[in-house]
Design an enzyme around this catalytic site. Structure first.
Site, PDB file in Angstrom:
ATOM      1  N   ARG A   1      13.537 -39.825  42.038  1.00 27.42           N
ATOM      2  CA  ARG A   1      13.885 -38.389  42.148  1.00 27.42           C
ATOM      3  C   ARG A   1      13.049 -37.496  41.217  1.00 27.42           C
ATOM      4  NH1 ARG A   1      19.395 -40.150  42.685  1.00 27.42           N
ATOM      5  NH2 ARG A   1      19.870 -40.142  44.895  1.00 27.42           N
TER       6      ARG A   1
ATOM      7  N   LYS B   1       2.357 -27.402  44.380  1.00 24.36           N
ATOM      8  CA  LYS B   1       2.662 -27.715  45.784  1.00 24.36           C
ATOM      9  C   LYS B   1       2.108 -29.102  46.059  1.00 24.36           C
ATOM     10  CE  LYS B   1       2.958 -23.366  48.318  1.00 24.36           C
ATOM     11  NZ  LYS B   1       2.352 -22.514  49.361  1.00 24.36           N
TER      12      LYS B   1
ATOM     13  N   GLU C   1     -12.910 -21.752  49.099  1.00 25.34           N
ATOM     14  CA  GLU C   1     -11.698 -21.228  48.438  1.00 25.34           C
ATOM     15  C   GLU C   1     -12.082 -20.157  47.402  1.00 25.34           C
ATOM     16  OE1 GLU C   1      -8.511 -21.782  49.135  1.00 25.34           O
ATOM     17  OE2 GLU C   1      -8.264 -23.822  49.912  1.00 25.34           O
TER      18      GLU C   1
ATOM     19  N   LYS D   1      -4.494 -17.983  39.638  1.00 23.88           N
ATOM     20  CA  LYS D   1      -3.501 -18.745  40.402  1.00 23.88           C
ATOM     21  C   LYS D   1      -2.298 -19.102  39.527  1.00 23.88           C
ATOM     22  CE  LYS D   1      -2.396 -22.565  43.381  1.00 23.88           C
ATOM     23  NZ  LYS D   1      -2.781 -23.565  44.345  1.00 23.88           N
TER      24      LYS D   1
ATOM     25  N   GLU E   1       8.568 -17.647  47.668  1.00 22.79           N
ATOM     26  CA  GLU E   1       9.720 -17.007  48.291  1.00 22.79           C
ATOM     27  C   GLU E   1       9.598 -15.487  48.389  1.00 22.79           C
ATOM     28  OE1 GLU E   1      13.097 -20.262  46.900  1.00 22.79           O
ATOM     29  OE2 GLU E   1      12.455 -18.692  45.535  1.00 22.79           O
TER      30      GLU E   1
ATOM     31  N   ARG F   1       3.028 -15.380  46.304  1.00 23.93           N
ATOM     32  CA  ARG F   1       2.209 -16.593  46.356  1.00 23.93           C
ATOM     33  C   ARG F   1       1.520 -16.752  47.706  1.00 23.93           C
ATOM     34  NH1 ARG F   1       3.534 -22.687  44.067  1.00 23.93           N
ATOM     35  NH2 ARG F   1       1.515 -23.492  44.686  1.00 23.93           N
TER      36      ARG F   1
ATOM     37  N   ASN G   1      -2.685 -18.076  50.730  1.00 28.32           N
ATOM     38  CA  ASN G   1      -2.869 -18.702  52.040  1.00 28.32           C
ATOM     39  C   ASN G   1      -3.795 -17.909  52.955  1.00 28.32           C
ATOM     40  OD1 ASN G   1      -1.128 -20.752  51.419  1.00 28.32           O
ATOM     41  ND2 ASN G   1       0.665 -19.663  52.187  1.00 28.32           N
TER      42      ASN G   1
ATOM     43  N   HIS H   1      -5.771 -19.584  55.763  1.00 26.91           N
ATOM     44  CA  HIS H   1      -5.336 -20.973  55.887  1.00 26.91           C
ATOM     45  C   HIS H   1      -4.668 -21.306  57.218  1.00 26.91           C
ATOM     46  CE1 HIS H   1      -6.521 -21.360  51.774  1.00 26.91           C
ATOM     47  NE2 HIS H   1      -6.139 -22.623  51.728  1.00 26.91           N
TER      48      HIS H   1
ATOM     49  N   HIS I   1      -6.430 -24.301  58.650  1.00 28.93           N
ATOM     50  CA  HIS I   1      -5.796 -25.611  58.860  1.00 28.93           C
ATOM     51  C   HIS I   1      -5.970 -26.062  60.310  1.00 28.93           C
ATOM     52  CE1 HIS I   1      -2.959 -25.418  55.131  1.00 28.93           C
ATOM     53  NE2 HIS I   1      -4.117 -25.952  54.853  1.00 28.93           N
TER      54      HIS I   1
ATOM     55  N   HIS J   1     -11.999 -29.277  53.868  1.00 28.91           N
ATOM     56  CA  HIS J   1     -10.957 -28.255  53.802  1.00 28.91           C
ATOM     57  C   HIS J   1     -11.514 -26.847  53.494  1.00 28.91           C
ATOM     58  CE1 HIS J   1      -7.015 -26.525  53.034  1.00 28.91           C
ATOM     59  NE2 HIS J   1      -7.470 -26.065  51.882  1.00 28.91           N
TER      60      HIS J   1
HETATM   61  N1  LIG Z   1      -1.550 -28.106  46.815  1.00 25.85           N
HETATM   62  C1  LIG Z   1      -2.258 -27.009  46.963  1.00 25.85           C
HETATM   63  O1  LIG Z   1      -1.883 -25.936  46.478  1.00 25.85           O
HETATM   64  C2  LIG Z   1      -3.553 -27.067  47.730  1.00 25.85           C
HETATM   65  C3  LIG Z   1      -4.406 -25.951  47.754  1.00 25.85           C
HETATM   66  C4  LIG Z   1      -5.629 -26.055  48.418  1.00 25.85           C
HETATM   67  C5  LIG Z   1      -5.980 -27.253  49.048  1.00 25.85           C
HETATM   68  N2  LIG Z   1      -5.109 -28.298  49.034  1.00 25.85           N
HETATM   69  C6  LIG Z   1      -5.469 -29.591  49.673  1.00 25.85           C
HETATM   70  O2  LIG Z   1      -6.590 -30.141  48.973  1.00 25.85           O
HETATM   71  C7  LIG Z   1      -7.294 -31.019  49.857  1.00 25.85           C
HETATM   72  C8  LIG Z   1      -8.779 -30.759  49.740  1.00 25.85           C
HETATM   73  O3  LIG Z   1      -9.182 -31.052  48.438  1.00 25.85           O
HETATM   74  P1  LIG Z   1     -10.708 -31.410  48.088  1.00 25.85           P
HETATM   75  O4  LIG Z   1     -11.604 -30.442  48.699  1.00 25.85           O
HETATM   76  O5  LIG Z   1     -10.734 -31.625  46.627  1.00 25.85           O
HETATM   77  O6  LIG Z   1     -10.982 -32.732  48.934  1.00 25.85           O
HETATM   78  P2  LIG Z   1     -10.800 -34.285  48.720  1.00 25.85           P
HETATM   79  O7  LIG Z   1      -9.712 -34.643  47.798  1.00 25.85           O
HETATM   80  O8  LIG Z   1     -10.749 -34.805  50.085  1.00 25.85           O
HETATM   81  O9  LIG Z   1     -12.165 -34.709  48.024  1.00 25.85           O
HETATM   82  C9  LIG Z   1     -13.380 -34.473  48.696  1.00 25.85           C
HETATM   83  C10 LIG Z   1     -14.399 -35.567  48.437  1.00 25.85           C
HETATM   84  O10 LIG Z   1     -14.907 -35.454  47.114  1.00 25.85           O
HETATM   85  C11 LIG Z   1     -15.006 -36.747  46.503  1.00 25.85           C
HETATM   86  N3  LIG Z   1     -14.916 -36.510  45.064  1.00 25.85           N
HETATM   87  C12 LIG Z   1     -13.849 -36.107  44.354  1.00 25.85           C
HETATM   88  N4  LIG Z   1     -14.208 -35.840  43.077  1.00 25.85           N
HETATM   89  C13 LIG Z   1     -15.526 -36.123  42.995  1.00 25.85           C
HETATM   90  C14 LIG Z   1     -16.482 -36.047  41.932  1.00 25.85           C
HETATM   91  N5  LIG Z   1     -16.144 -35.552  40.742  1.00 25.85           N
HETATM   92  N6  LIG Z   1     -17.762 -36.424  42.190  1.00 25.85           N
HETATM   93  C15 LIG Z   1     -18.124 -36.851  43.435  1.00 25.85           C
HETATM   94  N7  LIG Z   1     -17.281 -36.919  44.470  1.00 25.85           N
HETATM   95  C16 LIG Z   1     -15.984 -36.561  44.249  1.00 25.85           C
HETATM   96  C17 LIG Z   1     -13.891 -37.533  47.135  1.00 25.85           C
HETATM   97  O11 LIG Z   1     -14.132 -38.909  47.090  1.00 25.85           O
HETATM   98  C18 LIG Z   1     -13.887 -36.992  48.568  1.00 25.85           C
HETATM   99  O12 LIG Z   1     -14.803 -37.715  49.339  1.00 25.85           O
HETATM  100  C19 LIG Z   1      -6.762 -30.749  51.246  1.00 25.85           C
HETATM  101  O13 LIG Z   1      -5.923 -31.809  51.639  1.00 25.85           O
HETATM  102  C20 LIG Z   1      -5.948 -29.480  51.092  1.00 25.85           C
HETATM  103  O14 LIG Z   1      -4.889 -29.404  52.011  1.00 25.85           O
HETATM  104  C21 LIG Z   1      -3.925 -28.234  48.384  1.00 25.85           C
END
Ligand SMILES: NC(=O)c1ccc[n+]([C@@H]2O[C@H](COP(=O)([O-])OP(=O)(O)OC[C@H]3O[C@@H](n4cnc5c(N)ncnc54)[C@H](O)[C@@H]3O)[C@@H](O)[C@H]2O)c1
Length: 363
Positions: A122, A144, A186, A228, A239, A243, A247, A250, A254, A266
């Site tokens: 939990r 998130k 982003e 952020k 809510e 925030r 998006n 997005h 998405h 992404h």
């Molecule tokens: N929670 C949130 O608020 C929020 C906000 C925006 C995006 N997201 C999510 O984040 C994800 C995208 O994140 P991302 O773009 O970091 O992609 P990712 O986690 O898929 O990483 C992208 C690639 O980079 C490589 N990588 C990571 N760090 C590295 C480094 N230092 N050197 C070399 N390669 C490296 C990984 O192996 C992968 O192949 C999506 O799933 C998206 O939905 C979440």
């Protein structure tokens, strides 16, 4: 080295450290680490070895029992199955509510690890150590967490703040250009949603950041992360509408990401989603021509590669946007831009306009 420290009172106190070449977090946050009986470092199995070494230097085990867990690359990590695999691993290794998870990776790793941390026993403590540009300015901050379901993004998730977020821009040294560009998708969003100083910082540093310039990346990371962190503090659970501005782009983004079946990173999908939102904003008379051109030029500067052919199915796109969490019963709902920093939601936008924006975004 310049570091930026933030302490924010969300539902819990969250510490955030942003800078370059940082080391030994346990000595800086003894209360968090000294009480932990076990640590598990969760990484992306496809990331370079140097990433794991750098993470181990930031988080030396000390007296805690130390484990590592490797996830499959990128979105393949964000599945319910992977969340249960991680939880099972923790259970078999005897992790308790006194134990600590450390997510060192891109947004896929921080989303999945945060999710597992929120449901295991939990809720146990976790640390977010984002290693991509995108995750340092966005995904790794804000609490998130999510996994995808049947190809739809982030359908199952929780709010669970990390106790500590560590954005060390030295991780970005090994990041391939395509991932820097994805992060810059982003980054451009922040120029559209943020106040004047943030927009100007992005405009000034965008091309240097895309070229991997250390100082530009650290400046952008600190400016976006600070924005952020403060925004989320005012609307932690999404809510009040504050925030929601994060998006922008997005809903369509998405859908583009899902349509491309894993072939569009992404941030690149978000950049196309931003263009989609700008076109709709201009065509519905919200965004005047000169402002449109200025903001659209930031997307052009990203030099996005052509989208994959299979990502151009407009019918599927309509189905995906109508299923978006934010649609709230409408056929569709998009955040649009009235002016830089001024957003407005539009619902049930007509099909012909959507098609124009869809075609324009995938040009
Ligand atoms: N929670 C949130 O608020 C929020 C906000 C925006 C995006 N997201 C999510 O984040 C994800 C995208 O994140 P991302 O773009 O970091 O992609 P990712 O986690 O898929 O990483 C992208 C690639 O980079 C490589 N990588 C990571 N760090 C590295 C480094 N230092 N050197 C070399 N390669 C490296 C990984 O192996 C992968 O192949 C999506 O799933 C998206 O939905 C979440």
């Amino acid at each position: 080295m310049k570091t930026f420290n933030f302490t924010v009172k969300y539902s819990r106190t969250v510490y955030a450290v942003i800078g370059r070449d940082m080391s030994d977090m346990p000595s800086q946050f003894p209360a968090l680490f000294s009480g932990a009986d076990k640590l598990c470092l969760v990484t992306d199995g496809a990331a370079p070895r140097s990433l794991k070494a750098r993470a181990a230097a930031l988080f030396p085990p000390g007296k805690a029992e130390y484990f590592t867990f490797a996830l499959p690359a990128s979105e393949k990590a964000k599945t319910p199955d992977q969340a249960w695999k991680l939880c099972s691993f923790l259970f078999l290794k005897g992790f308790s509510r006194d134990s600590l998870l450390i997510a060192a990776g891109g947004g896929a790793v921080t989303d999945l690890t945060g999710f597992a941390a929120s449901v295991y026993m939990r809720g146990i403590n976790w640390i977010s150590a984002p290693t991509t540009f995108l995750a340092q300015i966005d995904a790794g901050l804000g609490g998130k967490t999510a996994v995808n379901l049947r190809g739809a993004k982030n359908v199952v998730g929780t709010f669970h703040q990390p106790a500590l977020a560590v954005c060390d821009t030295a991780f970005l040294d090994s990041l391939p250009h395509a991932e820097l560009r994805s992060g810059a998708g982003e980054l451009v969003k922040y120029a559209m949603i943020g106040p004047g100083p943030l927009r100007r910082a992005v405009e000034k540093n965008l091309s240097k950041a895309l070229a991997g310039d250390e100082s530009a990346l650290t400046t952008c990371t600190a400016a976006c992360a600070a924005y952020k962190i403060k925004l989320v503090a005012k609307d932690e659970r999404d809510e009040t509408g504050l925030r929601e501005r994060l998006n922008l782009g997005h809903t369509a983004g998405h859908a583009f990401e899902a349509l491309a079946g894993g072939r569009m990173p992404h941030g690149e999908a978000v950049a196309r989603g931003l263009r989609f939102a700008l076109i709709l904003s201009a065509r519905t008379g919200r965004l005047p021509g000169p402002a449109f051109k200025k903001l659209d030029a930031l997307i052009t500067a990203l030099r996005l590669p052509s989208p994959p052919e299979l990502g151009r199915d407009f019918r599927k796109f309509l189905a995906l946007v109508s299923m978006d969490k934010k649609a709230r019963g409408a056929h569709n709902r998009f955040l649009l831009v009235n002016a830089p920093g001024r957003l407005e939601a539009a619902e049930n936008v007509k099909m012909a306009l959507l098609k124009k924006a869809f075609d324009g975004a995938l040009k």
